[in-house]
Scaffold this motif. Structure first.
Motif, PDB file in Angstrom:
ATOM      1  N   THR A 117      38.210  14.926  42.094  1.00 29.24           N
ATOM      2  CA  THR A 117      37.137  15.188  41.153  1.00 29.24           C
ATOM      3  C   THR A 117      35.841  15.352  41.936  1.00 29.24           C
ATOM      4  O   THR A 117      35.846  15.418  43.164  1.00 29.24           O
ATOM      5  CB  THR A 117      37.028  14.050  40.118  1.00 29.24           C
ATOM      6  OG1 THR A 117      36.082  14.409  39.114  1.00 29.24           O
ATOM      7  CG2 THR A 117      36.599  12.737  40.771  1.00 29.24           C
ATOM      8  N   SER A 118      34.735  15.443  41.242  1.00 24.05           N
ATOM      9  CA  SER A 118      33.451  15.618  41.921  1.00 24.05           C
ATOM     10  C   SER A 118      32.347  14.980  41.102  1.00 24.05           C
ATOM     11  O   SER A 118      32.477  14.788  39.887  1.00 24.05           O
ATOM     12  CB  SER A 118      33.147  17.105  42.143  1.00 24.05           C
ATOM     13  OG  SER A 118      32.988  17.768  40.903  1.00 24.05           O
TER      14      SER A 118
ATOM     15  N   ARG B 250      34.488  29.354  47.406  1.00 22.87           N
ATOM     16  CA  ARG B 250      33.563  29.134  46.307  1.00 22.87           C
ATOM     17  C   ARG B 250      34.248  28.337  45.205  1.00 22.87           C
ATOM     18  O   ARG B 250      35.428  28.532  44.908  1.00 22.87           O
ATOM     19  CB  ARG B 250      33.068  30.468  45.737  1.00 22.87           C
ATOM     20  CG  ARG B 250      32.051  31.174  46.597  1.00 22.87           C
ATOM     21  CD  ARG B 250      31.276  32.211  45.775  1.00 22.87           C
ATOM     22  NE  ARG B 250      32.151  33.179  45.166  1.00 22.87           N
ATOM     23  CZ  ARG B 250      32.476  34.356  45.704  1.00 22.87           C
ATOM     24  NH1 ARG B 250      31.998  34.677  46.895  1.00 22.87           N
ATOM     25  NH2 ARG B 250      33.274  35.192  45.080  1.00 22.87           N
ATOM     26  N   GLU B 251      33.470  27.462  44.565  1.00 22.50           N
ATOM     27  CA  GLU B 251      34.010  26.698  43.440  1.00 22.50           C
ATOM     28  C   GLU B 251      34.309  27.614  42.261  1.00 22.50           C
ATOM     29  O   GLU B 251      35.247  27.378  41.502  1.00 22.50           O
ATOM     30  CB  GLU B 251      33.010  25.619  43.020  1.00 22.50           C
ATOM     31  CG  GLU B 251      32.701  24.614  44.117  1.00 22.50           C
ATOM     32  CD  GLU B 251      31.390  23.902  43.872  1.00 22.50           C
ATOM     33  OE1 GLU B 251      31.339  23.072  42.951  1.00 22.50           O
ATOM     34  OE2 GLU B 251      30.420  24.186  44.592  1.00 22.50           O
ATOM     35  N   SER B 252      33.503  28.629  42.095  1.00 24.17           N
ATOM     36  CA  SER B 252      33.708  29.614  41.032  1.00 24.17           C
ATOM     37  C   SER B 252      33.946  30.967  41.700  1.00 24.17           C
ATOM     38  O   SER B 252      33.033  31.564  42.276  1.00 24.17           O
ATOM     39  CB  SER B 252      32.483  29.677  40.112  1.00 24.17           C
ATOM     40  OG  SER B 252      32.649  30.669  39.127  1.00 24.17           O
TER      41      SER B 252
ATOM     42  N   LEU C 202      26.725  31.856  43.436  1.00 26.94           N
ATOM     43  CA  LEU C 202      26.812  30.399  43.484  1.00 26.94           C
ATOM     44  C   LEU C 202      26.708  29.900  44.924  1.00 26.94           C
ATOM     45  O   LEU C 202      27.428  30.362  45.809  1.00 26.94           O
ATOM     46  CB  LEU C 202      28.137  29.927  42.880  1.00 26.94           C
ATOM     47  CG  LEU C 202      28.323  28.408  42.794  1.00 26.94           C
ATOM     48  CD1 LEU C 202      27.348  27.815  41.781  1.00 26.94           C
ATOM     49  CD2 LEU C 202      29.756  28.079  42.404  1.00 26.94           C
TER      50      LEU C 202
ATOM     51  N   SER D 280      28.351  15.729  40.625  1.00 28.10           N
ATOM     52  CA  SER D 280      27.275  16.671  40.932  1.00 28.10           C
ATOM     53  C   SER D 280      27.701  17.660  42.020  1.00 28.10           C
ATOM     54  O   SER D 280      26.923  18.000  42.907  1.00 28.10           O
ATOM     55  CB  SER D 280      26.005  15.919  41.349  1.00 28.10           C
ATOM     56  OG  SER D 280      24.882  16.758  41.320  1.00 28.10           O
ATOM     57  N   ARG D 281      28.993  18.079  41.968  1.00 24.18           N
ATOM     58  CA  ARG D 281      29.605  19.068  42.855  1.00 24.18           C
ATOM     59  C   ARG D 281      29.896  18.527  44.257  1.00 24.18           C
ATOM     60  O   ARG D 281      30.211  19.300  45.151  1.00 24.18           O
ATOM     61  CB  ARG D 281      28.745  20.334  42.928  1.00 24.18           C
ATOM     62  CG  ARG D 281      28.613  21.066  41.582  1.00 24.18           C
ATOM     63  CD  ARG D 281      27.663  22.231  41.659  1.00 24.18           C
ATOM     64  NE  ARG D 281      28.152  23.241  42.601  1.00 24.18           N
ATOM     65  CZ  ARG D 281      27.373  24.177  43.135  1.00 24.18           C
ATOM     66  NH1 ARG D 281      26.078  24.202  42.851  1.00 24.18           N
ATOM     67  NH2 ARG D 281      27.874  25.062  43.968  1.00 24.18           N
TER      68      ARG D 281
ATOM     69  N   ARG E  99      32.280  22.549  53.649  1.00 25.32           N
ATOM     70  CA  ARG E  99      33.134  22.131  52.541  1.00 25.32           C
ATOM     71  C   ARG E  99      34.558  22.664  52.766  1.00 25.32           C
ATOM     72  O   ARG E  99      35.099  22.536  53.850  1.00 25.32           O
ATOM     73  CB  ARG E  99      32.524  22.590  51.206  1.00 25.32           C
ATOM     74  CG  ARG E  99      31.158  21.931  50.948  1.00 25.32           C
ATOM     75  CD  ARG E  99      30.339  22.670  49.932  1.00 25.32           C
ATOM     76  NE  ARG E  99      30.806  22.470  48.583  1.00 25.32           N
ATOM     77  CZ  ARG E  99      30.388  21.507  47.780  1.00 25.32           C
ATOM     78  NH1 ARG E  99      29.499  20.618  48.201  1.00 25.32           N
ATOM     79  NH2 ARG E  99      30.849  21.398  46.553  1.00 25.32           N
TER      80      ARG E  99
ATOM     81  N   ALA F 170      26.509  26.347  47.434  1.00 20.94           N
ATOM     82  CA  ALA F 170      26.840  24.928  47.449  1.00 20.94           C
ATOM     83  C   ALA F 170      25.563  24.098  47.519  1.00 20.94           C
ATOM     84  O   ALA F 170      24.554  24.530  48.093  1.00 20.94           O
ATOM     85  CB  ALA F 170      27.734  24.616  48.642  1.00 20.94           C
TER      86      ALA F 170
END
Length: 696
Positions: free
Chosen positions: A312-313, A104-106, A112, A315-316, A100, A114
């Motif tokens: 945007t995304s 991390r997204e958060s 968390l 479902s991640r 990716r 992926a």
């Protein structure tokens, strides 16, 4: 003019709006059939035909156009029921989907992880060959590698093949050569080629979007083909249009080729419907919310222009196609209550259409938002969906008692009220995300509330946010279906062009060439859809950023500015937009502004349904009073006998004071104490918070 129909397939209900030959409208809802959404579509069309006194074939022969919004692709990704796909990618970049962006997204959640890539590693196959960022070939494409990859994919039984090579946006020759070979060897496979899907920079986002298109492509193609066949067999000879995530519609052929364009299309018609609903009030800035059985969608419109995002995304998984900037959370009438370490939570799990909330009497046993609303008296057990669905109040109380009250050691009414409040807080947070976090004060906007369940919560959400006025349109329960009938054809184009804005490296001629290239593509597509030149609207934008920034900001520009190189004006517009979004700009500093991409949005104007104002009646609403019932009143903290009005009998100019309940066939409005309701010229109910007015 014949019939025109808007159809919005949701997780719990499928909504219809029929515009008849005389300009009259009829709203309708049926329970969705998740296993085969087209089954509910045909069932609802049969109901509309019966209502018109016609057999289905005779009715469909008189239908000019059906505009259809679908959640087929979204649900496929959310549930993991996607097509088996392979990926051909540049040698050395096989694991880009898994790596990716490397962050991390958060940032503060070190647990968390992926989600697993949508294509398994053994089906992500490297191909030698290299194009640089200027489009120059550094290494020839290895067709032998492509042949070997196709052997593996054929043996694995894939339905779709995604192709994403480095810098294909600058020169698609390698991708096209590989695509030609795959098409010859695997003629039935769905092909998703990045230079066709998204010809722009950022390899991970481009690859992720191309893969998303591949894994949902066969599913959408089958659904559209099945729907078209069933409609044709039933007598339909009109035009079918499919709603896209960018807020426009397109042909079934175009959407089948770019299936990912429907991934967020469900609520995309809401801003268009909102503009129409606010016409009597002379406003073009508002917030729309749509609460159905499964989800809650919120969008913000400023000056008649809904916000569009390319980051945007789903479902991640990253999706970089232009989409309406809509926040969606799992909050609907079917949202299930659960206890997490002593704390009450609502959703995102939903009882959906099957079995549905406990009160539906279809086998559901878990406590849901609809069950709580029934316990609190906001819903009538005898008038849900106009009386076509009888609600089981006993089952609702039992579900709330067993699932929430007993677990928290409180009585059933208090548990139901807690469920209602948690839902409101969740939805208010979603509205803050699309307003406060984007630099807008929600108190400056009218809240347009849609969805069958939304009007029960709208007033209390508005009070939570300090919003003084709420509009519940006449067709609130089928809001997106109504918006679809007012939606134009729309296509988006993008070309990457990296340069510093305004200096010698910015080739005015090159930018103009890219604009001309996209304009030619747009004209060809709109012409194929039968749109006359005088009904085509083209709008341009540049993706800009300060040097060193990671994210860019889209800035609208005119054709004259683009081709004439009006860099100072464009730079000023970027500073202003950046300040609005992030609270600062570097206008007075020497930081260069960089251009990343050139964009074109091409719109083909369609015929819109007429809006007929109702004649004004007096303020007295007593003719619509249908009775009283015990309703939980937040200010009193207990049940009170509350007047119930027939919303379908209210007329333009009628007024009433809260507390009250306004019941329509397709929705129910809870009017708390302190709110006054008036009916506008289009039959919408306007709720004004007197308490907020006094605090101003």
């Amino acid at each position: 003019m014949g019939y025109r129909i808007g159809i919005d397939v949701g997780g719990t209900f499928t909504d219809y709006l029929l515009l008849d030959e005389r300009g009259g409208t009829r709203a309708h809802k049926v329970l969705s059939t998740p296993a085969d959404p087209s089954q509910a579509v045909l069932q609802g069309l049969g109901d509309l035909a019966a209502g018109a006194g016609l057999p289905l074939a005779g009715f469909l022969e008189r239908v000019d156009i059906i505009v259809h919004g679908t959640t087929v692709t979204t649900n496929a990704v959310l549930t993991g029921r996607i097509a088996r796909a392979g990926l051909l990618t540049t040698h050395g970049f096989r694991d880009a989907l898994e790596m990716r962006r490397g962050v991390r997204e958060s940032f503060y959640d070190n647990k968390l992880t992926a989600p697993a890539p949508l294509v398994r590693r053994r089906l992500r196959l490297p191909v030698r060959g290299r194009i640089d960022h200027r489009g120059r070939e550094l290494e020839p494409l290895s067709l032998d590698d492509v042949e070997r990859a196709v052997d593996v994919l054929q043996a694995s039984g894939v339905e779709a093949v995604a192709i994403s090579f480095m810098h294909a946006y600058a020169n698609p020759a390698h991708e096209e050569a590989a695509a030609g070979l795959v098409a010859r060897r695997m003629p039935d496979a769905y092909l998703s080629v990045s230079s066709r899907v998204l010809p722009q920079v950022r390899f991970y986002e481009r690859t992720s979007t191309t893969v998303l298109n591949a894994v949902v492509g066969p599913i959408l193609r089958r659904y559209v083909e099945n729907l078209r066949r069933r409609l044709a067999d039933s007598g339909f000879r009109g035009a079918l249009r499919i709603m896209q995530s960018n807020g426009g519609v397109t042909s079934p052929e175009a959407v089948a080729a770019l299936a990912a364009s429907t991934l967020l299309s469900g609520p995309a018609a809401a801003p268009t419907a909102g503009l129409a609903a606010l016409r009597p009030h002379g406003e073009d800035s508002f917030i729309t919310v749509d609460m159905g059985g499964t989800s809650f969608d919120a969008a913000l419109v400023v000056g008649g222009a809904p916000s569009i995002t390319t980051s945007t995304s789903v479902s991640r998984f990253a999706l970089a196609l232009p989409s309406m900037d809509i926040v969606t959370i799992g909050a609907g009438g079917g949202s299930i209550a659960w206890i997490d370490d002593g704390l009450l939570k609502m959703g995102p799990q939903s009882a959906g259409a099957d079995p549905g909330p406990a009160c539906y009497g279809r086998g559901g046993t878990e406590p849901t938002c609809s069950d709580a609303n029934l316990v609190l008296g906001y819903l009538s057990p005898d008038f849900f969906a106009g009386g076509s669905i009888r609600l089981d109040a006993g089952a609702a109380r039992a579900a709330v008692e067993r699932g929430v009250a007993a677990a928290l050691g409180i009585d059933t009414v208090r548990a139901a009220w807690g469920m209602y409040q948690v839902m409101n807080v969740n939805m208010a947070s979603a509205i803050r995300e699309i307003s406060v976090q984007k630099g807008w004060d929600p108190r400056e906007f009218t809240l347009i509330c849609a969805g069958g369940a939304g009007a029960i919560h709208a007033a209390m959400i508005a009070r939570e946010l300090g919003i003084r006025r709420v509009l519940v349109p006449r067709d609130a329960a089928i809001f997106c279906a109504s918006g679809m009938l007012r939606t134009d054809l729309k296509h988006d184009f993008v070309r990457s062009h990296a340069a510093v804005l305004g200096d010698a490296t910015t080739s005015r001629g090159r930018v103009g060439e890219l604009a001309d290239e996209m304009t030619a593509d747009a004209d060809a597509v709109l012409q194929s859809e039968g749109i006359a030149p005088d009904r085509r609207r083209l709008s341009y934008a540049l993706d800009l950023r300060y040097r060193g920034q990671y994210h860019e900001v889209p800035v609208g520009v005119s054709a004259g500015q683009l081709r004439g190189g009006a860099w100072d004006a464009i730079r000023d517009a970027f500073h202003e937009r950046h300040d609005r979004l992030y609270g600062y700009s570097l206008r007075d500093e020497a930081t260069p502004v960089e251009m990343v991409s050139v964009r074109l949005s091409a719109v083909g104007e369609t015929d819109k349904p007429p809006q007929v104002d109702e004649p004004r009646d007096g303020e007295d609403a007593s003719h619509a009073l249908k009775g009283r019932r015990a309703v939980y009143q937040p200010q009193a903290g207990d049940f009170r006998e509350t007047p119930v009005y027939d919303g379908d009998r209210l007329r333009h100019g009628n007024r009433l004071e809260g507390p009250a309940i306004v019941e329509k066939v397709t929705t129910t409005i809870f009017v708390p104490a302190g709110f006054a309701v008036s009916v506008d010229a289009l039959g919408g109910c306007v709720l004004e918070d007197r308490m907020m007015e006094e605090l101003r």
